[in-house]
Design an enzyme around this catalytic site. Structure first.
Site, short mmCIF file in Angstrom:
data_model
loop_
_atom_site.label_atom_id
_atom_site.label_comp_id
_atom_site.label_asym_id
_atom_site.label_seq_id
_atom_site.Cartn_x
_atom_site.Cartn_y
_atom_site.Cartn_z
N ALA A 8 8.37 -50.91 21.79
CA ALA A 8 8.80 -50.35 23.08
C ALA A 8 8.12 -51.07 24.24
O ALA A 8 7.41 -50.46 25.06
CB ALA A 8 8.50 -48.86 23.12
N LYS B 1 2.44 -31.62 -18.95
CA LYS B 1 1.04 -31.98 -19.18
C LYS B 1 0.36 -32.02 -17.82
O LYS B 1 0.62 -32.91 -17.00
CB LYS B 1 0.93 -33.34 -19.87
CG LYS B 1 -0.48 -33.64 -20.33
CD LYS B 1 -0.55 -34.97 -21.07
CE LYS B 1 -1.94 -35.17 -21.67
NZ LYS B 1 -3.01 -35.08 -20.68
N GLY C 166 -0.45 -59.34 19.36
CA GLY C 166 -1.37 -59.62 18.26
C GLY C 166 -0.71 -60.04 16.98
O GLY C 166 0.52 -60.20 16.89
N HIS D 30 5.99 -46.40 12.17
CA HIS D 30 4.67 -46.70 11.62
C HIS D 30 4.59 -46.14 10.20
O HIS D 30 5.03 -45.02 9.95
CB HIS D 30 3.56 -46.07 12.48
CG HIS D 30 3.36 -46.79 13.78
ND1 HIS D 30 4.24 -46.66 14.85
CD2 HIS D 30 2.40 -47.65 14.20
CE1 HIS D 30 3.81 -47.40 15.85
NE2 HIS D 30 2.70 -48.01 15.48
N HIS E 256 0.85 -1.19 0.00
CA HIS E 256 0.00 0.00 0.00
C HIS E 256 0.89 1.24 0.00
O HIS E 256 1.67 1.46 0.93
CB HIS E 256 -0.89 -0.03 1.25
CG HIS E 256 -1.90 1.07 1.31
ND1 HIS E 256 -2.73 1.23 2.40
CD2 HIS E 256 -2.22 2.07 0.45
CE1 HIS E 256 -3.52 2.28 2.19
NE2 HIS E 256 -3.22 2.80 1.02
N ASP F 203 0.27 -4.30 4.58
CA ASP F 203 -0.80 -4.57 5.55
C ASP F 203 -1.01 -6.07 5.64
O ASP F 203 -1.37 -6.72 4.64
CB ASP F 203 -2.10 -3.89 5.11
CG ASP F 203 -2.00 -2.37 5.16
OD1 ASP F 203 -1.68 -1.84 6.24
OD2 ASP F 203 -2.23 -1.72 4.13
#
Length: 835
Positions: A771, A238, A702, A646, A39, A47
């Site tokens: 862990a 493209k 598991g 992970h 400005h 600003d």
């Protein structure tokens, strides 16, 4: 009222500044809009305005914002501005408050990293800017003078250290507007860069003439068999988006797809940017939504294109803004540029289109198409456009424009459907055709790659007919429904076989921007040879810090042994991690100390460790994920105290598509014989329906059952497939397995968890350490090992490398295999479910 101070200082009849519009809805979610306006009032300043509470909270910054954390910029708090001000560019007339020219120097989205309202009150704001020039984390800190009772207006704007930080003077920030491409002085003087561009075109032979973007008279490309070099051609990217003609005539801006339909309302950020241009023009280009690596994402664009409500579009523009890459100039300042050579049109285009912003010049390289193609293929982009430099712009397909694709994709018109089987809804497959001259030829059917949304949406677009609308090797079996050839789809395929039928087609997307006449039968181009494999870059050897720090007190494993384990296991682990975002869990003081998740790579991460900047839906911001592709990178994160790694189910180059789906067998007290029975039952079910299944321990109690999907289905499809498999298993073994997540409701049964399937969801990587006591690892298993005698904790970081060296092959290797026949799989699953 929030804007009372703003309104008191301005007269609506005397200034072009906006005064607030009900149509400009606030952004939703954690992202808001920001703008920095340059400005030139009493003195030149900037600003900074941040959206909050339905207004733009504003500061006047006397000096240009800096990317240098050592540079502090004074920022004086001023009155709030209306949301419409985010796009204001023009001249505030003399005798008005703030008289002088204004440009939009930068704009984009921002994320408040701490509570914004509380920060305004306390005098400290922390936020991330996602703009065209300003990127990264900034802070605004209110200054306080001794003895001052009221909150002062003076704040300091400071860049925080991150990958976007740069020392003062090392990275120049362009002065021009990101909307109009003009400087504040040019706006003040009323100058237009189009004048010089038009004069140059006129000298080249351009004559006055009206070009109508709504006619859909676009130039089209033929398919090249292979990339090439040619001094007579220039070569462009493209883009993976929609073709778009942009027309500005007077104050009106209209946007048209290649078929001529008006889509101006769908892309308001493009229309608003072009509206600031002080000249008429017609541009040809491609509209895209860039992903977090700066590559076009058609999935994001497709989601944007389906929005119609102004409020929804305003919110989407903050989350996934579109970018219009202008690659050709058809008209400017009333001159028809189409008869001129491409090089002359592009020179004029470069002069008038901004370098940055929602509309920008699509650059090109001269002569060297093969090198550009190799780079494009390496980065996983769609292909290259080759254009003859001397060619005029002519509607229709021409050898002067040639497309070279990195994969075999084609556009085909839908001519029929087959009935759904099993659990599938909507249809079984789409019958496809393409034009050869005036004849519509049958080319085969596509039955895979569809999302649930596609299966629901596509039938509503089709109009049934009694007879096939195509000729050629049309199937005659009963049951299919022929349709009027009006809907176009894009299909990925391997090759053409037999009588001109597609081999291994996979649905990619609907193409509402294309007409059936655009579906031209072309000979398939041979797949280009893979680029030569570059020798691996030299990586500095990671030096273990605090090597004797004990990480597992119960077994005496020290940090150096953890890093050594990841080095030793890397030949088997890295194939599953390459090109895949990962999330780390760091234990700086070992398993008995505090831990934390590491989504974002720290700013001190060395350049040789690959990272990928992706948008995190959970954190509503861009995150620099680690991508571990070599032994030293794996050692580097282990040295940070990382124990488990992970991984995402998708690769960086195809984030929307899953490489596998998973079922996590969670015993929570159930005996191993029940888990082993369910695991073997899963394998048998997968064999029954045409899937492969592999198994690994979770590293705790598991088992993880993984089904390779070849990177073809979406994450929603993968999650649905895992759920269907789990439903069949629970129906067949109700006494052993359950889908009840709440432990109390399981009744001692094994929980079949399918919730770790989805975009951005992670699973502990194969061979990852865990862990928990004993330093176990997530170990791939042979199926003859999955018995009631299995002890998942028997595999730990001290014996895992020796086990893998002794095995003839990796039991998990099928996980990296090809995609199954999903149509057949779903049909068989439906039969297994009895539907």
């Amino acid at each position: 009222m929030p804007l009372d101070d703003y309104w008191k200082k301005r007269a609506a009849a005397q200034t072009p500044e906006p005064f607030g519009s009900a149509e400009n809805a606030p952004s939703a979610g954690a992202r808001g809009r920001f703008v920095v306006q340059r400005h030139s009032a009493t003195r030149l300043h900037h600003d900074l305005r941040l959206e909050h509470g339905g207004v733009l909270v504003s500061w006047a910054v006397p000096k240009t914002p800096s990317l240098d954390p050592d540079e502090k910029r004074l920022a004086v708090k001023v009155e709030d501005h209306p949301l419409d001000y985010v796009d204001f560019e023009g001249v505030i007339p003399d005798a008005n408050y703030g008289a002088g020219p204004v440009i939009v120097w930068d704009k984009g989205a921002y994320v408040a990293l701490e509570d914004f309202a509380a920060g305004l009150e306390s005098g400290k704001l922390l936020f991330e800017l996602i703009g065209y020039k300003l990127r990264g984390v900034f802070t605004l800190v209110r200054t306080k003078r001794r003895g001052q009772r009221e909150a002062p207006a003076e704040w300091l704007l400071i860049k925080k250290p991150d990958r976007f930080a740069a020392k003062e003077g090392t990275r120049a920030l362009a002065e021009e507007s990101v909307l109009s491409g003009r400087t504040v002085d040019e706006v003040g003087r009323g100058e237009s860069r189009a004048r010089a561009a038009a004069e140059a075109l006129e000298r080249g032979g351009a004559a006055p003439g009206l070009v109508d973007a709504g006619r859909g008279d676009v130039m089209l490309a033929e398919t090249a068999e292979r990339p090439f070099d040619d001094a007579g051609f220039c070569f462009e990217l493209k883009y993976d988006g929609y073709r778009l003609l942009c027309q500005k005539r007077g104050k009106r801006v209209t946007l048209h797809h290649r078929k001529g339909n008006d889509v101006t309302e769908r892309y308001p950020e493009i229309a608003r940017a072009v509206a600031t241009w002080p000249f008429d023009a017609v541009l040809d280009g491609e509209v895209v939504v860039l992903d977090d690596d700066g590559r076009p994402s058609f999935a994001r664009l497709q989601a944007r294109a389906q929005l119609t409500q102004p409020a929804d579009l305003a919110r989407a523009a903050a989350l996934h803004p579109v970018t219009y890459f202008a690659f050709d100039l058809l008209s400017v300042a009333g001159l028809d540029a189409r008869p001129l050579a491409l090089v002359d049109r592009k020179a004029a285009l470069r002069a008038i289109v901004p370098r940055l912003g929602p509309v920008r010049f699509a650059d090109h390289v001269d002569d060297e198409g093969a090198a550009l193609f190799a780079l494009v293929r390496e980065r996983g982009m769609e292909g290259v456009m080759a254009k003859r430099k001397s060619a005029p712009y002519r509607a229709g397909r021409s050898p002067d424009w040639q497309k070279v694709k990195t994969a075999r994709h084609g556009d085909f018109v839908v001519v029929g459907t087959t009935p759904p089987k099993g659990a599938r809804a909507g249809f079984g497959a789409l019958e496809l055709a393409a034009f050869d001259g005036d004849e519509l030829l049958y080319v085969g059917r596509v039955g895979s790659g569809f999302s649930d949304r596609d299966l629901d949406q596509i039938p509503a677009l089709l109009e049934p007919t009694d007879d096939p609308p195509c000729v050629g090797p049309v199937p005659r079996e009963p049951g299919r429904q022929w349709v009027r050839p009006a809907v176009v789809v894009e299909v990925r395929y391997q090759e053409w076989v037999g009588e001109g039928v597609l081999r291994f087609p996979v649905f990619v997307r609907l193409r509402p921007d294309k007409r059936p006449a655009d579906c031209v039968r072309e000979a398939a181009e041979p797949r280009p040879p893979p680029p030569p494999v570059a020798p691996p870059a030299v990586r500095p050897a990671v030096v273990v810090t605090n090597p004797t720090k004990v990480f597992w007190p119960d077994v005496g494993v020290e940090k150096a042994e953890l890093v050594g384990y990841y080095r030793a296991i890397s030949p088997w682990m890295l194939p599953y991690l390459r090109d895949r975002p990962v999330v780390l869990t760091r234990y700086p003081d070992g398993v008995t100390g505090k831990s934390f998740f590491q989504h974002d790579a720290p700013v001190f991460t060395p350049a040789w460790v690959r990272t990928a900047r992706l948008f995190s839906e959970s954190q509503t911001r861009e995150v620099d994920y680690f991508v571990l592709e070599d032994e030293e990178s794996l050692a580097y994160v282990a040295n940070l105290g990382t124990i488990p790694v992970h991984m995402w189910a998708s690769r960086v180059r195809s984030l929307q598509h899953a490489d596998y789906c998973s079922i996590d067998l969670d015993p929570k007290g159930a005996p191993m014989r029940h888990m082993a029975t369910l695991a073997q039952a899963t394998r048998a079910l997968c064999d029954e329906v045409g899937l492969t299944c592999v198994c690994k321990t979770s590293g705790q109690s598991g088992l993880h059952l993984l089904v390779p999907l070849g990177g073809v289905p979406t994450h929603d499809d993968a999650r649905a497939l895992a759920y269907l498999l789990a439903r069949v298993l629970v129906a067949r073994h109700p006494d052993l397995g359950t889908l009840q997540r709440v432990i109390e409701a399981r009744g001692g049964r094994v929980y079949l968890d399918t919730l770790q399937n989805g975009h951005g969801k992670t699973l502990v990587a194969p061979y990852s350490a865990r862990a928990v006591p004993g330093a176990p690892v997530s170990m791939p298993l042979r199926w003859d090992e999955v018995t009631e005698d299995l002890d998942p904790r028997a595999f730990h970081l001290r014996n895992a490398p020796a086990r893998m060296r002794a095995l003839e092959s990796d039991p998990l290797a099928p996980l990296l295999g090809p995609a199954p026949d999903f149509a057949a799989v779903l049909a068989r699953l439906g039969a297994a479910l009895g539907v």
